[in-house]
Write an enzyme that holds these catalytic residues in place. Structure first.
Site, PDB file in Angstrom:
ATOM      1  N   PRO A  33     -10.311  -4.526  -3.324  1.00 44.14           N
ATOM      2  CA  PRO A  33     -11.617  -4.007  -2.857  1.00 44.14           C
ATOM      3  C   PRO A  33     -12.812  -4.442  -3.699  1.00 44.14           C
ATOM      4  O   PRO A  33     -13.927  -4.555  -3.179  1.00 44.14           O
ATOM      5  CB  PRO A  33     -11.436  -2.483  -2.916  1.00 44.14           C
ATOM      6  N   GLU A  77       9.387   2.651  -5.219  1.00 51.85           N
ATOM      7  CA  GLU A  77       8.388   3.147  -6.173  1.00 51.85           C
ATOM      8  C   GLU A  77       8.371   4.662  -6.109  1.00 51.85           C
ATOM      9  O   GLU A  77       8.322   5.241  -5.021  1.00 51.85           O
ATOM     10  CB  GLU A  77       6.997   2.611  -5.813  1.00 51.85           C
ATOM     11  N   GLY A 122      -5.561  -1.008 -13.512  1.00 48.45           N
ATOM     12  CA  GLY A 122      -5.848   0.392 -13.195  1.00 48.45           C
ATOM     13  C   GLY A 122      -7.192   0.537 -12.529  1.00 48.45           C
ATOM     14  O   GLY A 122      -8.013  -0.388 -12.528  1.00 48.45           O
ATOM     15  N   TRP A 151       2.217   4.891 -13.174  1.00 50.16           N
ATOM     16  CA  TRP A 151       1.610   5.276 -14.451  1.00 50.16           C
ATOM     17  C   TRP A 151       0.273   5.935 -14.180  1.00 50.16           C
ATOM     18  O   TRP A 151      -0.619   5.319 -13.605  1.00 50.16           O
ATOM     19  CB  TRP A 151       1.405   4.001 -15.289  1.00 50.16           C
TER      20      TRP A 151
END
Ligand code: FAD
Length: 342
Positions: free
Chosen positions: A181, A37, A136, A69
């Protein structure tokens, strides 16, 4: 500034089989594989530097390169028409797709369905066929930017891609060995992961972890609830103490005391910490491979390739010393001159 390093940089072949097909072929043959990545740098020079550093790594044949991104979601609303030429992930994706299969991250937060569609058509035209479908993170400083504009969850993005593009894209989704989380519970998080797979994801890449046992436990739970797709462990290559603390806190992944006990006494010796990072990565991945919990590893490189190369050498991915000439070196020097002129 013009961003065009194309065809100068590398001369590698990209397979015409889909990423899902390539992955299954590797798994069926018992071969191990790895992927990396990277994050698109801001400046042209840094991009050039990154491409140059990747050259050594591509000699060790990663199966694919994931590109993160990060469209600006914190301070400003995303413009209704995306400025494609300015999206760094897309520019880097165009470069790297000449060399290696690209897995483009797409985080839907703050984007409308129309904008997501624009991105997908654009990258389809570029020949990119692999999407990491993400929701996201919540934008920290802009409460006006509602999460649920078009896609409340990543599973909605997966459905959307499937509905609009059928099987054209191979879709990857994120899994969290210690639970996401925000998740109500570990079990519910797994159920939502299964939703993403049931809606069309072909494989999972996980959040990083520091104990191989956490990944093992996660895989066992996933298999128990009927998730059968490949699950690739995300491996953070620790670079230094400060970035470790920063990244783990940003991703809400706790660094275990056993790791801190080793790193804290050497925290001012960056090289020692980095070496320990390689050691930990090799140890965890070797264990997962030897116990058949995974056939692959996905390295979060933080755009620094040395640790990845060292890890890959230890794992047997990287047998030869890099020997390829730096074909794009002249081009980089040219970019440097352009920057000086600005
Ligand atoms: P989701 O799968 O939508 O899950 C988010 C939360 O919602 C979870 O708690 C889940 O349990 C819950 N949930 C899901 N579906 C439902 C439902 N139907 N009802 C109720 N609750 C639900 N972020 C970026 O911005 N750019 C990147 O490039 C990027 N790359 C990443 C790479 C990896 C390997 C990983 C692990 C994460 C990455 N992230 C990235 C971070 C990611 O965007 C965040 O972790 C984000 O908070 C969650 O995204 P997701 O796709 O996992 O969301």
């Amino acid at each position: 500034m013009v961003w065009n390093f194309s065809k100068f940089c590398f001369n590698f072949r990209v397979s015409s089989a889909s990423l899902a097909e390539q992955m299954h072929a590797q798994i069926d043959s018992g071969d191990k594989f790895y992927s990396i990545e990277i994050t698109p740098p801001i400046s042209v020079l840094d991009s050039c530097q990154l491409l140059r550093s990747l050259q050594n790594l591509y000699n060790c044949s990663p199966l694919f390169t994931a590109i993160t991104w990060h469209i600006k979601t914190s301070a400003m609303p995303v413009p209704p028409v995306l400025p494609f030429g300015k999206l760094r992930a897309l520019r880097l994706g165009a470069e790297i797709s000449n060399i290696n299969s690209v897995l483009l991250h797409l985080s839907s937060v703050g984007l409308t369905k129309k904008q997501v569609c624009q991105v997908l058509w654009y990258i389809r035209d570029m020949g990119i066929r692999n999407i990491f479908a993400l929701r996201g993170d919540r934008p920290e400083r802009n409460n006006d930017l509602k999460l649920d504009r078009g896609f409340p969850y990543a599973s909605d993005l997966v459905s959307f891609i499937q509905e609009r593009f059928g099987d054209y894209f191979t879709i990857c989704v994120a899994g969290y060995p210690l639970g996401h989380p925000e998740a109500v519970s570990f079990e519910q998080d797994l159920a939502h992961l299964k939703e993403k797979v049931d809606k069309g994801a072909s494989f999972i890449i996980t959040q990083f972890f520091f104990k191989a046992g956490d990944f093992v436990n996660f895989v066992q739970w996933c298999r128990r609830i009927g998730i059968t797709v490949p699950i690739i462990p995300g491996i953070l290559l620790i670079q230094d103490y400060t970035s470790l603390i920063h990244i783990s806190s940003a991703c809400s992944v706790e660094v275990p005391r056993s790791v801190l006990d080793i790193i804290e006494p050497i925290k001012d010796n960056r090289e020692a910490v980095r070496k320990f990072g390689v050691h930990l990565a090799v140890e965890m991945v070797s264990y997962l491979f030897s116990q058949n919990y995974s056939n692959a590893a996905h390295f979060f490189t933080l755009n620094r390739q040395l640790s990845v190369i060292e890890t890959c050498k230890c794992l047997g991915f990287c047998l030869l010393e890099p020997a390829r000439p730096l074909m794009h070196h002249e081009r980089c020097k040219k970019s440097k001159r352009i920057v000086k002129l600005l």
